[in-house]
Design an enzyme around this catalytic site. Structure first.
Site, PDB file in Angstrom:
ATOM      1  N   LYS A  76     -16.832  10.793   3.041  1.00 13.84           N
ATOM      2  CA  LYS A  76     -15.238  11.598   4.173  1.00 13.84           C
ATOM      3  C   LYS A  76     -14.914  12.694   4.475  1.00 13.84           C
ATOM      4  O   LYS A  76     -14.913  13.495   3.932  1.00 13.84           O
ATOM      5  CB  LYS A  76     -14.100  10.519   3.038  1.00 13.84           C
ATOM      6  CG  LYS A  76     -12.622  10.336   2.970  1.00 13.84           C
ATOM      7  CD  LYS A  76     -12.404   9.807   1.844  1.00 13.84           C
ATOM      8  CE  LYS A  76     -10.695   9.666   2.127  1.00 13.84           C
ATOM      9  NZ  LYS A  76      -9.767   8.989   0.686  1.00 13.84           N
ATOM     10  N   SER A 171      -6.762   4.641   1.493  1.00 18.72           N
ATOM     11  CA  SER A 171      -7.591   5.701   2.813  1.00 18.72           C
ATOM     12  C   SER A 171      -8.414   5.833   2.927  1.00 18.72           C
ATOM     13  O   SER A 171      -9.023   6.412   4.186  1.00 18.72           O
ATOM     14  CB  SER A 171      -6.598   6.629   2.810  1.00 18.72           C
ATOM     15  OG  SER A 171      -7.474   7.903   1.579  1.00 18.72           O
ATOM     16  N   SER A 195      -7.435   4.713  -3.238  1.00 24.31           N
ATOM     17  CA  SER A 195      -7.724   5.135  -1.759  1.00 24.31           C
ATOM     18  C   SER A 195      -9.012   4.444  -1.434  1.00 24.31           C
ATOM     19  O   SER A 195      -9.763   4.768  -0.035  1.00 24.31           O
ATOM     20  CB  SER A 195      -7.595   5.609  -1.528  1.00 24.31           C
ATOM     21  OG  SER A 195      -6.382   6.557  -1.278  1.00 24.31           O
TER      22      SER A 195
END
Lengths: 386, 529
Positions: A76, A171, A195
């Protein structure tokens, strides 16, 4: 080949059924093919090929590093990666190139994992849709699945044109999509208030939020220091356990990691839940819960019961206050953590610089989106004494 | 404890109020900007007529508290591994954490904790076995993270005391002992440095100092004037230097003092205080505080009131002026530092059995290793050498002077009190005159000892010795004995030669001899000397 789990492909590599370079190239090809998903912010093609080459040499010599050697992974874009742009999907850090690797990234690389690229996310991990990003939203691969397309065709009144797509949740949407779209075998996300688990559910992959303090947060650009953890997304539970085994452990650079030595574990092949007691919180059966979800929830509880586990109702009496508490704590920490983004040392700096104060204000206005600015304002409000 | 500041200050010249004319004012003591009540009640007159006083009839007493930031003498910074050196090239000692790169985390430096514990023990504090770290937020270019990590809720030590000495110069060179309470000691980060370049309208930031460990020592307002504050700071400096926890050099910024100053009349509530910053030496500290006390007194005397504000001391003009960018109340939005668990220190009773000694700070072990503190040293000198307390005060107060004295005392049989006389009056006097410190003395302890030995043996008289001393000071390289020889300053030892000289003088000065016999005054003509 790409549909295999990590465990399976690792075996295939060791058996010589496929080489690390070949595997890497296939994944890169697939990334190009699934570009419309917008899962990746940066694709590190050259680096990946080099790493695959080195893995190949190790495999030929028979000196593999472990279960992750030669395995394509994605990270990420809020984990610091040395010499590779780390943006947090924000104008503030667009073009920011960290000089060091996050500890968990370093551990993956030390085990020979091959880095495919940095994945898209909600700006600074604030969001649950992966839609608030400067690189455009991440699209759920399942929205392009045959089943979904057929279902759309069967319901003409629901016809969506080709610009319709489904969200990945967030997210860590990019990470979930990258694993679900078979462009890598595991990816790193982050989880503060869901997330990693949220996009995992949306994208049909396994999302593990490790216990706070088990994995090092050094290098993870923080949202809420007291709640963040690096998250693991894979296509099977076994894979998640493998990655956890590599990443867990005390890190002297992170004072909040548990000091006790970490012993990696392996999951038994046969899962026996007869000694497991499963609690179902009664407060989670909240008003507004959809029938479909309730049905699946009940089904899961029944599965456990049939397998011999003890399923009991429990009470978490403060559930109704949890979201409010989360918001206060989260925004307060956000306001604090975002204070360092002033354009002086790194990141975006505004050209409007008639005074230091003006430069700070315009840099932060230009660099942050509405969501981030909103949380900073709320957080400062909560932190004010008067 | 306000009573301690209500007595007559021994070093100040504020006279006790005994006149019968006085205005009564009521102040509401607060630190905020809320409206202040200044009431003037009717003039109280007593029936008896009063003599007109030439001096200020109102007694205003200063109330001074100090916030002292001492830079911890350590190899690395408080939360990062960067080195700590003065005057290194700009931005050469900055780690990723110091530059606030996102994703970096603080890691506590054990040496800094030990330094804080040592200092707290030396200042008789209660050590909090569990203390916490907090974030103090404000935006400033020399604070890269936008917040400072400090200890606001629960500092590492509280409730201590510092005993210091004042030399009362007016009478008998007496030493007066005073005590100031230490409110707390906390660990915190230092900020970077800003250099304002007005010609190019830019500010240059040097982060070398950002993140260096500080011990903030908060002294309660038990002091009443600049001299007391300076003496307290000096004693703290000596203690820190003896411990090795801080080098205490104010010019290099290793010790920084902010003063909280207010004035009031004894018996009345405390006045509004101002904070005085930018004091760069112990000398300026006394002047800044005294100026501020006088300024506040003048304002109140003329019917005005004191603003709770921060003022900067300008050493060129000797005045304090308001600091514009510190106007208004700052809300620092304190928040617990989430990346640092509570700081736990142990003692012999509580230390866990299988703890890694590298990860444990043990108060009892540190206490055992404490070096000799200045007040102990002074008592020891008095006892060991039989010198007066005020002399040991001077010896310990001047850097290197005690070592000088001890070296001399080792090499000579002269009485310590005599040595003291030479060292404090003659040597120190000359050093001060020429603005030199002891290490720069042209006269080494060995030379001094040699001179004293000559004096003891009777080889020179005391006035000749003074001459030799002056010659030694010039630093030509000759030893004391050589100078005595060269200038023929030696006392004649041979009795018969002496008798002959005396005879000659008496014979050639018959008139004087008759006068002397007549008046009984003994006056040696200079020829004999």
């Amino acid at each position: 080949m790409l549909g295999l789990t990590l465990r399976e492909v690792s075996l295939a590599l060791r058996e010589g059924k496929v080489s690390p370079t070949e595997l890497c190239q296939r994944c890169l090809h697939f990334i190009r093919k699934t570009k419309f998903l917008n899962a990746y912010v940066t694709v590190t093609e050259e680096i990946a090929l080099k790493q695959a080459e080195q893995a190949e040499k190790r495999f030929l010599k028979g000196e593999t590093l472990g279960p992750l050697d030669g395995i394509p992974i994605a990270v990420k874009d809020n984990f610091s990666t040395a010499s590779i742009q780390t943006t947090c999907a924000s104008q503030m850090l667009k073009g920011y190139i960290p000089p060091f690797n996050a500890t968990v990234v370093q551990k993956l690389l030390d085990q020979g994992a091959v880095l495919m690229g940095k994945t898209n996310l909600d700006e600074f991990a604030m969001g649950s849709g992966s839609t608030d990003t400067i690189f455009g939203p991440v699209r759920n691969p399942w929205g392009y699945s045959r089943q979904y397309q057929e279902r759309c065709a069967q319901n003409p009144e629901d016809t969506k044109d080709s610009s319709d797509w489904l969200i990945t949740g967030g997210s860590s949407g990019g990470s979930a999509a990258s694993v679900a779209s078979l462009t890598c075998f595991a990816s790193l996300g982050s989880d503060t208030g869901g997330s990693t688990r949220n996009p995992a559910a949306y994208c049909g992959v396994v999302g593990l939020k490790p216990t706070y303090g088990l994995l090092s947060r050094h290098g993870l650009i923080p949202l809420v220091n007291s709640m963040d953890v690096p998250g693991i997304l894979t296509r099977s539970v076994h894979d998640a356990a493998t990655v956890l085994g590599v990443l867990g452990g005390h890190d002297p650079k992170d004072s909040t990691t548990v000091p006790e030595p970490f012993k990696p574990f392996s999951l038994p092949d046969e899962i026996d839940v007869r000694n497991v007691c499963v609690g179902i919180p009664r407060e989670y059966h909240a008003p507004g819960l959809s029938k479909e979800i309730l049905a699946h929830w009940t089904k899961a509880a029944e599965l456990f019961e049939k397998a011999g586990a003890r399923v009991v109702e429990v009470s978490l009496p403060h559930t109704q206050h949890s979201i409010v508490c989360y918001h206060v704590l989260c925004t307060a920490e956000v306001a604090s953590n975002m204070a360092r983004f002033d354009g002086l040392e790194y990141g975006h700096r505004s050209t409007i610089d008639s005074s230091t104060e003006v430069m700070y204000a315009s840099t932060r206005h230009e660099g942050f989106n509405d969501v981030v600015r909103g949380r900073i304002l709320s957080g400062n409000y909560f932190l004010l004494k008067q | 404890m306000a009573a301690s500041s209500a007595g007559v200050c021994t070093a100040c010249t504020i006279f006790r109020l005994s006149g019968r004319y006085w205005f009564s004012r009521t102040f509401s003591y607060n630190n905020n900007f809320s409206s202040r009540n200044v009431q003037t009640t009717t003039l109280h007159c007593q029936s008896q007529p009063q003599t007109k006083r030439k001096t200020d009839p109102r007694k205003w007493v200063g109330v001074v508290g100090l916030e002292i930031h001492a830079q911890i003498h350590s190899n690395a910074k408080l939360f990062s591994e960067s080195g700590v050196h003065f005057a290194a090239p700009p931005n050469s000692l900055v780690s990723y954490f110091d530059a606030s790169l996102p994703g970096t985390l603080p890691v506590l430096n054990r040496r800094c904790v030990e330094a804080a514990v040592m200092t707290s023990l030396a200042l008789n504090c209660t050590i909090n076995k569990k203390s916490l770290f907090d974030r103090k937020h404000y935006f400033y270019a020399d604070l890269p993270a936008g917040y400072q990590i400090t200890q606001q809720r629960l500092p590492i030590a509280v409730a201590g005391s510092l005993t210091y000495n004042l030399l009362v110069r007016q009478k008998w060179n007496q030493v007066v002992t005073k005590t100031v309470r230490i409110k707390q000691i906390q660990l915190e980060q230092d900020s970077g440095k800003s250099l304002h370049d007005d010609t190019r309208s830019q500010t240059l930031i040097d982060l070398n100092r950002a993140g260096v460990g500080l011990m903030e020592v908060v002294m309660e307002p038990d002091m009443c004037c600049g001299e007391e504050a300076a003496a307290a700071v000096r004693e703290l400096q000596l203690i820190l230097q003896a411990l090795g926890t801080c080098q205490g050099n104010m010019a290099e910024g290793q010790l920084r003092v902010d003063a909280n100053v207010s004035v009031h009349q004894p018996g009345e509530p405390l006045g509004v205080r101002t904070e005085v910053k930018n004091i760069n030496s112990a000398r300026f500290l006394a002047r800044a505080i005294d100026y501020e006390i006088q300024r506040q007194t003048d304002v109140l005397e003329s019917g005005g009131w004191i603003l709770n504000e921060t003022r900067s001391f300008d050493y060129k003009s000797g005045r304090t002026t308001p600091m514009r960018d510190k106007e208004g109340l700052q809300d620092y939005r304190f928040m617990p530092e989430p990346n640092l668990p509570p700081l736990i220190v142990y003692d012999n009773k509580t230390v866990p059995a299988h703890a890694d000694p590298q990860q444990v700070v043990n108060i009892d072990q540190i206490r055992e290793r404490l070096p000799e503190l200045p007040n102990v040293r002074r008592s020891r000198l008095v006892e060991q050498y039989g010198i007066l307390p005020e002399h040991s005060f001077t010896l310990v107060n001047e850097d290197g002077l005690m070592e000088y004295f001890v070296s001399v005392a080792r090499e000579t049989k002269a009485e310590p009190r005599k040595i003291i006389g030479w060292i404090i009056k003659d040597l120190l006097g000359l050093l001060k005159q020429h603005s030199l410190n002891v290490s720069q003395s042209p006269i080494s302890p060995m030379s001094m000892a040699e001179l004293l030995n000559l004096l003891e043996a009777g080889t020179v008289s005391s006035s000749a010795a003074k001459q030799v001393f002056q010659e030694l000071w010039k630093g030509a390289g000759s030893s004391a004995s050589q100078i005595v020889q060269k200038l023929d300053l030696g006392l004649l030892q041979d009795r018969s030669t002496l008798e002959q000289i005396c005879r000659t003088v008496i014979d050639s000065h018959q008139e004087e001899v008759r006068a002397v016999r007549g008046w009984g005054i003994f006056h040696l003509p200079s020829k004999v000397e």
